[in-house]
Design a protein around this motif. Structure first.
Motif, PDB file in Angstrom:
ATOM      1  N   THR A   1       0.849  -1.180   0.000  1.00  0.00           N
ATOM      2  CA  THR A   1       0.000   0.000   0.000  1.00  0.00           C
ATOM      3  C   THR A   1       0.888   1.235   0.000  1.00  0.00           C
ATOM      4  O   THR A   1       1.907   1.270   0.679  1.00  0.00           O
ATOM      5  N   LYS A   2       0.496   2.245  -0.766  1.00  0.00           N
ATOM      6  CA  LYS A   2       1.233   3.505  -0.787  1.00  0.00           C
ATOM      7  C   LYS A   2       0.560   4.475   0.173  1.00  0.00           C
ATOM      8  O   LYS A   2      -0.651   4.692   0.104  1.00  0.00           O
TER       9      LYS A   2
ATOM     10  N   ILE B   1       2.991   7.617  11.641  1.00  0.00           N
ATOM     11  CA  ILE B   1       2.224   6.787  10.714  1.00  0.00           C
ATOM     12  C   ILE B   1       2.534   5.319  10.964  1.00  0.00           C
ATOM     13  O   ILE B   1       3.683   4.966  11.240  1.00  0.00           O
ATOM     14  N   GLN B   2       1.492   4.496  10.902  1.00  0.00           N
ATOM     15  CA  GLN B   2       1.641   3.042  11.030  1.00  0.00           C
ATOM     16  C   GLN B   2       1.341   2.411   9.683  1.00  0.00           C
ATOM     17  O   GLN B   2       0.337   2.741   9.051  1.00  0.00           O
ATOM     18  N   VAL B   3       2.222   1.501   9.250  1.00  0.00           N
ATOM     19  CA  VAL B   3       2.088   0.838   7.961  1.00  0.00           C
ATOM     20  C   VAL B   3       2.404  -0.645   8.137  1.00  0.00           C
ATOM     21  O   VAL B   3       2.875  -1.067   9.190  1.00  0.00           O
ATOM     22  N   LYS B   4       2.154  -1.411   7.096  1.00  0.00           N
ATOM     23  CA  LYS B   4       2.574  -2.805   7.087  1.00  0.00           C
ATOM     24  C   LYS B   4       3.976  -2.892   6.506  1.00  0.00           C
ATOM     25  O   LYS B   4       4.357  -2.077   5.653  1.00  0.00           O
ATOM     26  N   LYS B   5       4.726  -3.884   6.945  1.00  0.00           N
ATOM     27  CA  LYS B   5       6.068  -4.093   6.412  1.00  0.00           C
ATOM     28  C   LYS B   5       5.966  -4.295   4.898  1.00  0.00           C
ATOM     29  O   LYS B   5       5.141  -5.067   4.430  1.00  0.00           O
ATOM     30  N   GLY B   6       6.790  -3.585   4.152  1.00  0.00           N
ATOM     31  CA  GLY B   6       6.756  -3.664   2.695  1.00  0.00           C
ATOM     32  C   GLY B   6       5.936  -2.567   2.038  1.00  0.00           C
ATOM     33  O   GLY B   6       6.014  -2.380   0.821  1.00  0.00           O
ATOM     34  N   ASP B   7       5.127  -1.839   2.825  1.00  0.00           N
ATOM     35  CA  ASP B   7       4.377  -0.718   2.266  1.00  0.00           C
ATOM     36  C   ASP B   7       5.345   0.393   1.855  1.00  0.00           C
ATOM     37  O   ASP B   7       6.521   0.393   2.235  1.00  0.00           O
ATOM     38  N   ILE B   8       4.836   1.336   1.100  1.00  0.00           N
ATOM     39  CA  ILE B   8       5.644   2.450   0.604  1.00  0.00           C
ATOM     40  C   ILE B   8       5.088   3.755   1.152  1.00  0.00           C
ATOM     41  O   ILE B   8       3.870   3.961   1.152  1.00  0.00           O
ATOM     42  N   ILE B   9       5.975   4.597   1.629  1.00  0.00           N
ATOM     43  CA  ILE B   9       5.569   5.941   2.051  1.00  0.00           C
ATOM     44  C   ILE B   9       6.155   6.934   1.057  1.00  0.00           C
ATOM     45  O   ILE B   9       7.326   6.850   0.685  1.00  0.00           O
TER      46      ILE B   9
ATOM     47  N   LYS C   1      10.410   2.272   0.623  1.00  0.00           N
ATOM     48  CA  LYS C   1       9.775   1.020   1.041  1.00  0.00           C
ATOM     49  C   LYS C   1      10.127   0.794   2.503  1.00  0.00           C
ATOM     50  O   LYS C   1      11.287   0.882   2.894  1.00  0.00           O
ATOM     51  N   ILE C   2       9.109   0.481   3.303  1.00  0.00           N
ATOM     52  CA  ILE C   2       9.302   0.389   4.746  1.00  0.00           C
ATOM     53  C   ILE C   2       9.619  -1.049   5.158  1.00  0.00           C
ATOM     54  O   ILE C   2       8.838  -1.968   4.898  1.00  0.00           O
ATOM     55  N   THR C   3      10.772  -1.216   5.808  1.00  0.00           N
ATOM     56  CA  THR C   3      11.199  -2.542   6.268  1.00  0.00           C
ATOM     57  C   THR C   3      11.429  -2.589   7.770  1.00  0.00           C
ATOM     58  O   THR C   3      11.637  -3.660   8.334  1.00  0.00           O
ATOM     59  N   ALA C   4      11.437  -1.427   8.429  1.00  0.00           N
ATOM     60  CA  ALA C   4      11.667  -1.367   9.876  1.00  0.00           C
ATOM     61  C   ALA C   4      11.074  -0.076  10.430  1.00  0.00           C
ATOM     62  O   ALA C   4      10.816   0.875   9.687  1.00  0.00           O
ATOM     63  N   ASN C   5      10.895  -0.039  11.744  1.00  0.00           N
ATOM     64  CA  ASN C   5      10.453   1.180  12.424  1.00  0.00           C
ATOM     65  C   ASN C   5      11.588   2.200  12.404  1.00  0.00           C
ATOM     66  O   ASN C   5      12.767   1.825  12.481  1.00  0.00           O
ATOM     67  N   PHE C   6      11.230   3.480  12.332  1.00  0.00           N
ATOM     68  CA  PHE C   6      12.256   4.514  12.438  1.00  0.00           C
ATOM     69  C   PHE C   6      11.618   5.858  12.753  1.00  0.00           C
ATOM     70  O   PHE C   6      10.438   6.081  12.511  1.00  0.00           O
TER      71      PHE C   6
ATOM     72  N   SER D   1       6.045   3.377  12.114  1.00  0.00           N
ATOM     73  CA  SER D   1       6.054   2.102  12.831  1.00  0.00           C
ATOM     74  C   SER D   1       5.281   1.074  12.032  1.00  0.00           C
ATOM     75  O   SER D   1       4.292   1.391  11.358  1.00  0.00           O
ATOM     76  N   ILE D   2       5.780  -0.156  12.114  1.00  0.00           N
ATOM     77  CA  ILE D   2       5.159  -1.263  11.389  1.00  0.00           C
ATOM     78  C   ILE D   2       4.089  -1.862  12.271  1.00  0.00           C
ATOM     79  O   ILE D   2       4.330  -2.215  13.415  1.00  0.00           O
ATOM     80  N   ASN D   3       2.904  -1.962  11.699  1.00  0.00           N
ATOM     81  CA  ASN D   3       1.742  -2.533  12.376  1.00  0.00           C
ATOM     82  C   ASN D   3       1.537  -3.949  11.825  1.00  0.00           C
ATOM     83  O   ASN D   3       1.112  -4.112  10.700  1.00  0.00           O
TER      84      ASN D   3
END
Length: 119
Positions: free
Chosen positions: A39-40, A55-63, A96-101, A116-118
């Motif tokens: 998800t973007k 913002i909370q996203v799933k691992k692999g999502d794109i911001i 692409k999100i792979t970790a919290n930061f 953060s990854i949800n």
């Protein structure tokens, strides 16, 4: 003759029923594949703020960060492991999100945000 028509009708019902079951299972498989699509998410940079700030996203999502402000900004990871280029008004940066930061704008250090990854 009636018996042949009954057998023919049963055969048609069987074929149509089998086709419908196949379509149902086929659609289930494709929906599982669809759910794996990243998800973007968009974070706006406006009035010296990241919106949303957290913002909370799933691992692999794109911001995608989009600068809608009149001044340039950037996105810098808090440990300075990576940073975007300087973004002028209308520019964007995607990751692409792979970790919290946590992150901030190194041009305006009061601007801060977190990802953060949800799971």
């Amino acid at each position: 003759m009636k018996i042949l028509k009954i057998f023919a009708l049963k055969k048609v019902v069987l074929v149509v029923g089998t086709a419908m079951i196949f379509l149902v299972f086929s659609s289930l498989d494709s929906s599982e594949t669809f759910s794996d699509t990243p998800t973007k998410h968009v974070v706006s940079i406006y009035q010296m703020k990241f919106i949303p700030k957290n913002i909370q996203v799933k691992k692999g999502d794109i911001i995608e960060w989009v600068n809608k402000d009149i001044v340039p900004h950037n996105i810098t990871e808090s440990d300075k492991n990576w940073a975007s280029k300087t973004l002028k008004k209308g520019d964007s940066f995607s990751k692409k999100i792979t970790a919290n930061f946590d992150y901030f704008c190194s041009i305006h250090i009061v601007m801060q945000g977190s990802v953060s990854i949800n799971e």
